[in-house]
Design an enzyme around this catalytic site. Structure first.
Site, PDB file in Angstrom:
ATOM      1  N   ILE A   7       6.499 -35.668  11.720  1.00  0.00           N
ATOM      2  CA  ILE A   7       6.391 -35.116  10.372  1.00  0.00           C
ATOM      3  C   ILE A   7       6.206 -33.606  10.480  1.00  0.00           C
ATOM      4  O   ILE A   7       5.161 -33.128  10.914  1.00  0.00           O
ATOM      5  CB  ILE A   7       5.211 -35.768   9.606  1.00  0.00           C
ATOM      6  CG1 ILE A   7       5.360 -37.300   9.620  1.00  0.00           C
ATOM      7  CG2 ILE A   7       5.136 -35.225   8.187  1.00  0.00           C
ATOM      8  CD1 ILE A   7       4.239 -38.045   8.911  1.00  0.00           C
ATOM      9  N   LEU A  11      11.007 -31.259   7.364  1.00  0.00           N
ATOM     10  CA  LEU A  11      11.626 -32.556   7.558  1.00  0.00           C
ATOM     11  C   LEU A  11      10.687 -33.513   8.275  1.00  0.00           C
ATOM     12  O   LEU A  11       9.939 -33.097   9.166  1.00  0.00           O
ATOM     13  CB  LEU A  11      12.889 -32.394   8.421  1.00  0.00           C
ATOM     14  CG  LEU A  11      14.126 -31.747   7.798  1.00  0.00           C
ATOM     15  CD1 LEU A  11      15.222 -31.600   8.840  1.00  0.00           C
ATOM     16  CD2 LEU A  11      14.631 -32.577   6.631  1.00  0.00           C
ATOM     17  N   SER A  12      10.772 -34.789   7.876  1.00  0.00           N
ATOM     18  CA  SER A  12      10.109 -35.844   8.646  1.00  0.00           C
ATOM     19  C   SER A  12      11.199 -36.598   9.381  1.00  0.00           C
ATOM     20  O   SER A  12      12.068 -37.193   8.756  1.00  0.00           O
ATOM     21  CB  SER A  12       9.355 -36.798   7.723  1.00  0.00           C
ATOM     22  OG  SER A  12       8.298 -36.106   7.101  1.00  0.00           O
ATOM     23  N   LYS A  13      11.168 -36.498  10.690  1.00  0.00           N
ATOM     24  CA  LYS A  13      12.193 -37.138  11.494  1.00  0.00           C
ATOM     25  C   LYS A  13      11.663 -38.456  12.042  1.00  0.00           C
ATOM     26  O   LYS A  13      10.478 -38.557  12.345  1.00  0.00           O
ATOM     27  CB  LYS A  13      12.611 -36.224  12.659  1.00  0.00           C
ATOM     28  CG  LYS A  13      13.503 -35.099  12.229  1.00  0.00           C
ATOM     29  CD  LYS A  13      13.036 -33.689  12.473  1.00  0.00           C
ATOM     30  CE  LYS A  13      11.629 -33.352  12.219  1.00  0.00           C
ATOM     31  NZ  LYS A  13      11.295 -31.939  12.107  1.00  0.00           N
ATOM     32  N   TYR A  92      -5.943 -23.172  23.609  1.00  0.00           N
ATOM     33  CA  TYR A  92      -6.548 -22.652  22.386  1.00  0.00           C
ATOM     34  C   TYR A  92      -8.075 -22.607  22.494  1.00  0.00           C
ATOM     35  O   TYR A  92      -8.687 -23.483  23.097  1.00  0.00           O
ATOM     36  CB  TYR A  92      -6.137 -23.523  21.183  1.00  0.00           C
ATOM     37  CG  TYR A  92      -5.030 -22.912  20.340  1.00  0.00           C
ATOM     38  CD1 TYR A  92      -4.029 -22.144  20.925  1.00  0.00           C
ATOM     39  CD2 TYR A  92      -4.998 -23.086  18.960  1.00  0.00           C
ATOM     40  CE1 TYR A  92      -3.020 -21.578  20.151  1.00  0.00           C
ATOM     41  CE2 TYR A  92      -4.000 -22.529  18.176  1.00  0.00           C
ATOM     42  CZ  TYR A  92      -3.007 -21.771  18.781  1.00  0.00           C
ATOM     43  OH  TYR A  92      -2.013 -21.216  18.007  1.00  0.00           O
ATOM     44  N   VAL A 100      -0.020 -30.066  16.587  1.00  0.00           N
ATOM     45  CA  VAL A 100       0.148 -31.197  17.501  1.00  0.00           C
ATOM     46  C   VAL A 100       1.594 -31.307  17.984  1.00  0.00           C
ATOM     47  O   VAL A 100       1.845 -31.787  19.098  1.00  0.00           O
ATOM     48  CB  VAL A 100      -0.363 -32.511  16.866  1.00  0.00           C
ATOM     49  CG1 VAL A 100       0.578 -33.009  15.767  1.00  0.00           C
ATOM     50  CG2 VAL A 100      -0.562 -33.586  17.928  1.00  0.00           C
ATOM     51  N   ASP A 101       2.564 -30.789  17.203  1.00  0.00           N
ATOM     52  CA  ASP A 101       3.957 -30.792  17.682  1.00  0.00           C
ATOM     53  C   ASP A 101       4.085 -29.884  18.909  1.00  0.00           C
ATOM     54  O   ASP A 101       4.790 -30.197  19.871  1.00  0.00           O
ATOM     55  CB  ASP A 101       4.940 -30.401  16.563  1.00  0.00           C
ATOM     56  CG  ASP A 101       4.583 -29.101  15.849  1.00  0.00           C
ATOM     57  OD1 ASP A 101       3.464 -28.575  16.030  1.00  0.00           O
ATOM     58  OD2 ASP A 101       5.443 -28.602  15.088  1.00  0.00           O
ATOM     59  N   ARG A 102       3.376 -28.754  18.881  1.00  0.00           N
ATOM     60  CA  ARG A 102       3.389 -27.844  20.034  1.00  0.00           C
ATOM     61  C   ARG A 102       2.714 -28.497  21.234  1.00  0.00           C
ATOM     62  O   ARG A 102       3.171 -28.378  22.374  1.00  0.00           O
ATOM     63  CB  ARG A 102       2.663 -26.546  19.679  1.00  0.00           C
ATOM     64  CG  ARG A 102       3.315 -25.780  18.557  1.00  0.00           C
ATOM     65  CD  ARG A 102       2.459 -24.592  18.125  1.00  0.00           C
ATOM     66  NE  ARG A 102       2.186 -23.671  19.228  1.00  0.00           N
ATOM     67  CZ  ARG A 102       1.265 -22.710  19.196  1.00  0.00           C
ATOM     68  NH1 ARG A 102       0.521 -22.549  18.120  1.00  0.00           N
ATOM     69  NH2 ARG A 102       1.087 -21.923  20.225  1.00  0.00           N
TER      70      ARG A 102
HETATM   71  N1  LIG Z   1      19.601 -31.368   7.558  1.00  0.00           N
HETATM   72  C1  LIG Z   1      18.781 -30.345   7.674  1.00  0.00           C
HETATM   73  N2  LIG Z   1      17.880 -30.103   6.699  1.00  0.00           N
HETATM   74  C2  LIG Z   1      17.035 -29.065   6.800  1.00  0.00           C
HETATM   75  N3  LIG Z   1      17.006 -28.228   7.832  1.00  0.00           N
HETATM   76  C3  LIG Z   1      17.894 -28.398   8.808  1.00  0.00           C
HETATM   77  C4  LIG Z   1      18.806 -29.463   8.794  1.00  0.00           C
HETATM   78  N4  LIG Z   1      19.537 -29.389   9.931  1.00  0.00           N
HETATM   79  C5  LIG Z   1      19.101 -28.345  10.620  1.00  0.00           C
HETATM   80  N5  LIG Z   1      18.138 -27.717   9.943  1.00  0.00           N
HETATM   81  C6  LIG Z   1      17.483 -26.533  10.418  1.00  0.00           C
HETATM   82  O1  LIG Z   1      16.345 -27.018  11.088  1.00  0.00           O
HETATM   83  C7  LIG Z   1      15.211 -26.273  10.717  1.00  0.00           C
HETATM   84  C8  LIG Z   1      14.133 -27.284  10.480  1.00  0.00           C
HETATM   85  O2  LIG Z   1      13.667 -27.617  11.758  1.00  0.00           O
HETATM   86  P1  LIG Z   1      13.168 -29.024  12.174  1.00  0.00           P
HETATM   87  O3  LIG Z   1      14.247 -30.019  12.015  1.00  0.00           O
HETATM   88  O4  LIG Z   1      12.626 -28.855  13.529  1.00  0.00           O
HETATM   89  O5  LIG Z   1      12.125 -29.461  11.090  1.00  0.00           O
HETATM   90  P2  LIG Z   1      10.836 -28.781  10.509  1.00  0.00           P
HETATM   91  O6  LIG Z   1      10.264 -29.797   9.588  1.00  0.00           O
HETATM   92  O7  LIG Z   1      11.155 -27.463   9.955  1.00  0.00           O
HETATM   93  O8  LIG Z   1       9.962 -28.605  11.751  1.00  0.00           O
HETATM   94  P3  LIG Z   1       8.501 -28.089  11.773  1.00  0.00           P
HETATM   95  O9  LIG Z   1       8.016 -27.960  10.397  1.00  0.00           O
HETATM   96  O10 LIG Z   1       7.831 -29.137  12.565  1.00  0.00           O
HETATM   97  O11 LIG Z   1       8.588 -26.785  12.501  1.00  0.00           O
HETATM   98  C9  LIG Z   1      15.528 -25.457   9.499  1.00  0.00           C
HETATM   99  O12 LIG Z   1      15.117 -24.114   9.731  1.00  0.00           O
HETATM  100  C10 LIG Z   1      17.035 -25.552   9.361  1.00  0.00           C
HETATM  101  O13 LIG Z   1      17.663 -24.305   9.623  1.00  0.00           O
HETATM  102  C1  LIG Z   2       3.399 -23.720  13.714  1.00  0.00           C
HETATM  103  C2  LIG Z   2       3.794 -25.072  13.193  1.00  0.00           C
HETATM  104  C3  LIG Z   2       4.004 -25.010  11.698  1.00  0.00           C
HETATM  105  C4  LIG Z   2       5.130 -25.448  13.848  1.00  0.00           C
HETATM  106  O1  LIG Z   2       5.568 -26.680  13.406  1.00  0.00           O
HETATM  107  C5  LIG Z   2       2.744 -26.155  13.565  1.00  0.00           C
HETATM  108  O2  LIG Z   2       2.645 -26.271  14.931  1.00  0.00           O
HETATM  109  C6  LIG Z   2       1.385 -25.857  12.969  1.00  0.00           C
HETATM  110  O3  LIG Z   2       1.147 -26.067  11.815  1.00  0.00           O
HETATM  111  N1  LIG Z   2       0.445 -25.361  13.832  1.00  0.00           N
HETATM  112  C7  LIG Z   2      -0.908 -25.040  13.480  1.00  0.00           C
HETATM  113  C8  LIG Z   2      -1.219 -23.625  13.827  1.00  0.00           C
HETATM  114  C9  LIG Z   2      -1.170 -23.354  15.320  1.00  0.00           C
HETATM  115  O4  LIG Z   2      -0.480 -24.045  16.084  1.00  0.00           O
HETATM  116  O5  LIG Z   2      -1.846 -22.400  15.734  1.00  0.00           O
HETATM  117  K   LIG Z   3       8.904 -29.251  14.711  1.00  0.00           K
END
Ligand SMILES: Nc1ncnc2c1ncn2[C@@H]1O[C@H](COP(=O)(O)OP(=O)(O)OP(=O)(O)O)[C@@H](O)[C@H]1O
Ligand SMILES: CC(C)(CO)[C@@H](O)C(=O)NCCC(=O)O
Ligand SMILES: [K+]
Length: 279
Positions: A7, A11-13, A92, A100-102
């Site tokens: 999440i 996007l939520s993948k 940190y 947590v994604d990082r």
């Molecule tokens: N179908 C899509 N919808 C939205 N963004 C997309 C799509 N395909 C590629 N992207 C690109 O991906 C990026 C979004 O990255 P990602 O898919 O990693 O999800 P995210 O929710 O933004 O990730 P996070 O919030 O965890 O960093 C956007 O900046 C956009 O340019």
């Molecule tokens: C930086 C993002 C938004 C990247 O998805 C995420 O890892 C987040 O919300 N992190 C919390 C702040 C930090 O990592 O310092």
């Molecule tokens: K991400």
């Protein structure tokens, strides 16, 4: 089936993984929103025996999602950033505050490659470093391509960079607004990654393998000069390593993991840095 959920802010993948064969059966993405209800875009939960979740969305989104899933799925695992896991020590000052994604990306990268530079090109671009001994140094957070574009408010927000663009074309001066913006933000992102990578390797005296993930990984990959691998499932890899359920996962295998890219020598990295500063 195992449901893995990532999440993000935008996007939520999700992906469905066969618990017996370890094959990925299906994947999808939905907009991250408060009410995460099963529907057309969400897999059928009847076949799911376990869920593993990475979430950087607001706490309410995660709570709703977990509450909903618990009604139908017996095992629900939620990843958290901890001071230490799988041989990696969180850099940190307050480890729980690292996204947590990082953290999962760093864990997956370390499990795959030992030390690494883990880059996630999503809403934000995050660049994290783990040394060969497992010390996570912390990292850098830069606005992602879409956020940079939206912040300019030049009416170009809906014209995305063509993911098939060649990096060379994106490095030319734009001759209309949309190109000036797209080429500008592209340069901002790839220059930041190239420079940060070189600076930290120079500081630490080690050339690290680079791993890229996230929605914009493929297009950014073309502008990243140092050898690297694109690993779309890197965050999922961290979930697999943290909560191993299948036979393959218990043996340390992460689905879709790329070969480890061989980094260039530290001498070359330092020469590149000196050149970029015209030393
Ligand atoms: N179908 C899509 N919808 C939205 N963004 C997309 C799509 N395909 C590629 N992207 C690109 O991906 C990026 C979004 O990255 P990602 O898919 O990693 O999800 P995210 O929710 O933004 O990730 P996070 O919030 O965890 O960093 C956007 O900046 C956009 O340019
Ligand atoms: C930086 C993002 C938004 C990247 O998805 C995420 O890892 C987040 O919300 N992190 C919390 C702040 C930090 O990592 O310092
Ligand atoms: K991400």
């Amino acid at each position: 089936m195992i449901l893995d959920l990532d999440i993000g802010n935008t996007l939520s993948k999700w992906r469905l993984k066969d618990a017996e064969s370890s094959e990925i059966r299906s994947r999808g993405a939905v907009w991250t929103r408060e009410e995460w209800r099963p529907g057309a875009d969400i897999p059928n939960l009847d076949v799911v025996e376990a869920v593993r979740i990475s979430s950087v969305a607001r706490a309410a989104v995660l709570e709703e999602t977990v509450a909903l899933l618990r009604r139908q799925v017996r095992q629900v695992y939620v990843a958290r950033s901890t001071p230490e896991a799988l041989g990696v020590v969180n850099g940190y000052e307050e480890p729980g505050r690292l996204g947590v994604d990082r953290w999962l990306g760093a864990l997956a990268g370390y499990q795959l490659a030992g030390g690494c530079c883990a880059v996630d090109c999503g809403s934000a671009i995050t660049i994290d470093f783990v040394l060969p001994g497992g010390v996570h140094l912390g990292g850098f957070i830069v606005p992602g391509l879409r956020l940079m574009k939206e912040s300019l408010k030049l009416g170009t927000r809906n014209v995305a960079i063509d993911p098939e663009s060649e990096a060379d074309a994106l490095l030319e001066p734009g001759r209309r607004t949309v190109d000036a913006v797209n080429h500008g933000i592209y340069m901002a992102a790839v220059s930041a990654i190239n420079r940060i990578y070189s600076e930290v390797c120079d500081q630490q005296g080690v050339a690290l393998p680079v791993l890229l993930t996230g929605g914009d990984a493929r297009v950014i990959s073309r502008g990243v000069q140092v050898p690297h691998a694109v690993w779309p499932d890197m965050v999922y890899g961290g979930l697999e390593a943290s909560f191993p359920l299948t036979f393959a996962e218990r043996a340390g295998k992460m689905s879709g993991a790329p070969g480890v890219p061989e980094p260039v020598s530290l001498e070359k990295i330092r020469a590149g840095l000196a050149f970029s500063m015209l030393l």
